[in-house]
Structure formats: C-alpha cells, structure tokens
Design a protein around this motif. Sequence first.
Motif, PDB file in Angstrom:
ATOM      1  N   ASP A  12      -5.460  -8.540  12.463  1.00 23.83           N
ATOM      2  CA  ASP A  12      -4.980  -9.592  11.574  1.00 23.83           C
ATOM      3  C   ASP A  12      -3.538  -9.284  11.156  1.00 23.83           C
ATOM      4  OD1 ASP A  12      -4.501 -11.464   9.605  1.00 23.83           O
ATOM      5  OD2 ASP A  12      -6.290 -11.005   8.440  1.00 23.83           O
ATOM      6  N   PRO A  13      -2.584 -10.181  11.438  1.00 15.97           N
ATOM      7  CA  PRO A  13      -1.184  -9.900  11.121  1.00 15.97           C
ATOM      8  C   PRO A  13      -0.835 -10.025   9.634  1.00 15.97           C
ATOM      9  CG  PRO A  13      -1.377 -12.086  12.046  1.00 15.97           C
ATOM     10  CD  PRO A  13      -2.755 -11.455  12.107  1.00 15.97           C
ATOM     11  N   LYS A  14      -1.767 -10.527   8.825  1.00 18.23           N
ATOM     12  CA  LYS A  14      -1.485 -10.673   7.392  1.00 18.23           C
ATOM     13  C   LYS A  14      -1.412  -9.302   6.732  1.00 18.23           C
ATOM     14  CE  LYS A  14      -3.617 -15.175   6.955  1.00 18.23           C
ATOM     15  NZ  LYS A  14      -4.774 -15.422   7.777  1.00 18.23           N
ATOM     16  N   ARG A  15      -0.385  -9.115   5.926  1.00 19.88           N
ATOM     17  CA  ARG A  15      -0.171  -7.846   5.235  1.00 19.88           C
ATOM     18  C   ARG A  15      -0.877  -7.895   3.881  1.00 19.88           C
ATOM     19  NH1 ARG A  15       4.038  -4.888   7.310  1.00 19.88           N
ATOM     20  NH2 ARG A  15       4.881  -5.787   9.172  1.00 19.88           N
ATOM     21  N   THR A  16      -2.121  -7.459   3.885  1.00 17.16           N
ATOM     22  CA  THR A  16      -2.929  -7.589   2.685  1.00 17.16           C
ATOM     23  C   THR A  16      -3.372  -6.258   2.076  1.00 17.16           C
ATOM     24  OG1 THR A  16      -4.931  -7.763   4.019  1.00 17.16           O
ATOM     25  CG2 THR A  16      -3.833  -9.825   3.448  1.00 17.16           C
ATOM     26  N   LYS A  17      -3.056  -5.166   2.738  1.00 18.95           N
ATOM     27  CA  LYS A  17      -3.492  -3.850   2.253  1.00 18.95           C
ATOM     28  C   LYS A  17      -2.302  -3.087   1.685  1.00 18.95           C
ATOM     29  CE  LYS A  17      -7.820  -3.979   3.421  1.00 18.95           C
ATOM     30  NZ  LYS A  17      -8.894  -3.763   2.478  1.00 18.95           N
ATOM     31  N   LYS A  18      -2.463  -2.560   0.486  1.00 16.31           N
ATOM     32  CA  LYS A  18      -1.376  -1.857  -0.177  1.00 16.31           C
ATOM     33  C   LYS A  18      -1.439  -0.362   0.104  1.00 16.31           C
ATOM     34  CE  LYS A  18      -1.285  -1.634  -4.712  1.00 16.31           C
ATOM     35  NZ  LYS A  18      -1.034  -1.865  -6.150  1.00 16.31           N
ATOM     36  N   ILE A  19      -0.307   0.169   0.558  1.00 15.50           N
ATOM     37  CA  ILE A  19      -0.114   1.604   0.674  1.00 15.50           C
ATOM     38  C   ILE A  19       1.140   1.927  -0.130  1.00 15.50           C
ATOM     39  CG2 ILE A  19      -1.219   1.780   2.945  1.00 15.50           C
ATOM     40  CD1 ILE A  19       1.597   1.980   4.170  1.00 15.50           C
ATOM     41  N   PHE A  20       1.488   3.173  -0.230  1.00 10.40           N
ATOM     42  CA  PHE A  20       2.717   3.550  -0.915  1.00 10.40           C
ATOM     43  C   PHE A  20       3.634   4.254   0.072  1.00 10.40           C
ATOM     44  CE2 PHE A  20      -0.202   2.765  -4.278  1.00 10.40           C
ATOM     45  CZ  PHE A  20       0.583   2.148  -5.245  1.00 10.40           C
ATOM     46  N   VAL A  21       4.870   3.786   0.146  1.00 10.84           N
ATOM     47  CA  VAL A  21       5.895   4.368   1.008  1.00 10.84           C
ATOM     48  C   VAL A  21       7.028   4.805   0.095  1.00 10.84           C
ATOM     49  CG1 VAL A  21       7.527   3.938   2.887  1.00 10.84           C
ATOM     50  CG2 VAL A  21       5.245   2.896   2.958  1.00 10.84           C
ATOM     51  N   ASN A  22       7.306   6.104   0.106  1.00 13.49           N
ATOM     52  CA  ASN A  22       8.322   6.671  -0.794  1.00 13.49           C
ATOM     53  C   ASN A  22       8.044   6.304  -2.250  1.00 13.49           C
ATOM     54  OD1 ASN A  22       9.459   7.627   1.533  1.00 13.49           O
ATOM     55  ND2 ASN A  22      11.241   6.316   1.480  1.00 13.49           N
ATOM     56  N   GLY A  23       6.766   6.285  -2.601  1.00 12.82           N
ATOM     57  CA  GLY A  23       6.369   6.013  -3.974  1.00 12.82           C
ATOM     58  C   GLY A  23       6.360   4.552  -4.367  1.00 12.82           C
ATOM     59  N   LEU A  24       6.701   3.658  -3.455  1.00 14.37           N
ATOM     60  CA  LEU A  24       6.741   2.225  -3.754  1.00 14.37           C
ATOM     61  C   LEU A  24       5.645   1.494  -2.987  1.00 14.37           C
ATOM     62  CD1 LEU A  24      10.608   1.721  -3.476  1.00 14.37           C
ATOM     63  CD2 LEU A  24       9.253   1.957  -5.566  1.00 14.37           C
ATOM     64  N   PRO A  25       5.087   0.426  -3.589  1.00 12.01           N
ATOM     65  CA  PRO A  25       4.043  -0.320  -2.884  1.00 12.01           C
ATOM     66  C   PRO A  25       4.601  -1.000  -1.638  1.00 12.01           C
ATOM     67  CG  PRO A  25       4.569  -1.356  -4.990  1.00 12.01           C
ATOM     68  CD  PRO A  25       5.372  -0.106  -4.906  1.00 12.01           C
ATOM     69  N   PHE A  26       3.822  -0.965  -0.583  1.00  2.75           N
ATOM     70  CA  PHE A  26       4.182  -1.574   0.694  1.00  2.75           C
ATOM     71  C   PHE A  26       2.908  -2.207   1.227  1.00  2.75           C
ATOM     72  CE2 PHE A  26       4.516  -1.476   5.318  1.00  2.75           C
ATOM     73  CZ  PHE A  26       5.813  -1.922   5.548  1.00  2.75           C
ATOM     74  N   TYR A  27       2.979  -3.475   1.582  1.00  2.00           N
ATOM     75  CA  TYR A  27       1.794  -4.156   2.095  1.00  2.00           C
ATOM     76  C   TYR A  27       1.811  -4.124   3.619  1.00  2.00           C
ATOM     77  CZ  TYR A  27       0.677  -5.470  -2.573  1.00  2.00           C
ATOM     78  OH  TYR A  27       0.335  -5.416  -3.903  1.00  2.00           O
TER      79      TYR A  27
END
Length: 94
Positions: A21-36
Amino acid sequence: LEEVSLDSAPPYESLSYTWGDPKRTKKIFVNGLPFYTTPSTFNVLRSRSSPWKTRVLWIDSICINQEDVAERSSQVLLMGEIYRCCSRAIVCLG
C-alpha cells in the motif's frame, strides 16, 4: 538519517521489499522527528530491528524523497550502484 556519497559510505545494508500500500500511514521517527511511511516499510523495520545491534540501512522509501520527482528519478539511476556497494542486501517478499 545521514546523507553520504557512495564513495565514503560506511558499511550499510540495502533493503529490497514489496512496497504494498503506497499510503504513508505508519509513524516512525527519523532523527527524532515523526516520519510517515508505508505499512510494508514499517513492518520490515519492526521485524529487522534489534535493541542490541546498531545498523546502517538504506531503504528507498525513506532515503529518497518520494514527493520530489527529480530527486526520485536521479536516485533510481543510482540504485544499481547502491545495491552493488552495500555490505548486505536484505530481500523481504512478504
């Protein structure tokens, strides 16, 4: 997230996987900032992570700005080199 040239990159692992699924719906943290990111990227990261081992990973959906067509096009041309230079390629098919 760190930008480096392939000539001076530390040993890294490349991830090859099914985008799903190409939708960016999951949150991770990259360099301490949220990234979907996509659910499949999230699942690969969750299944491959370890609290005991630090790893340097190259994951196209994170390392390439998917919203920037020019960047995405130029990076696609480098993908053969990116996979050739990695210390290990990880393939996740499911």
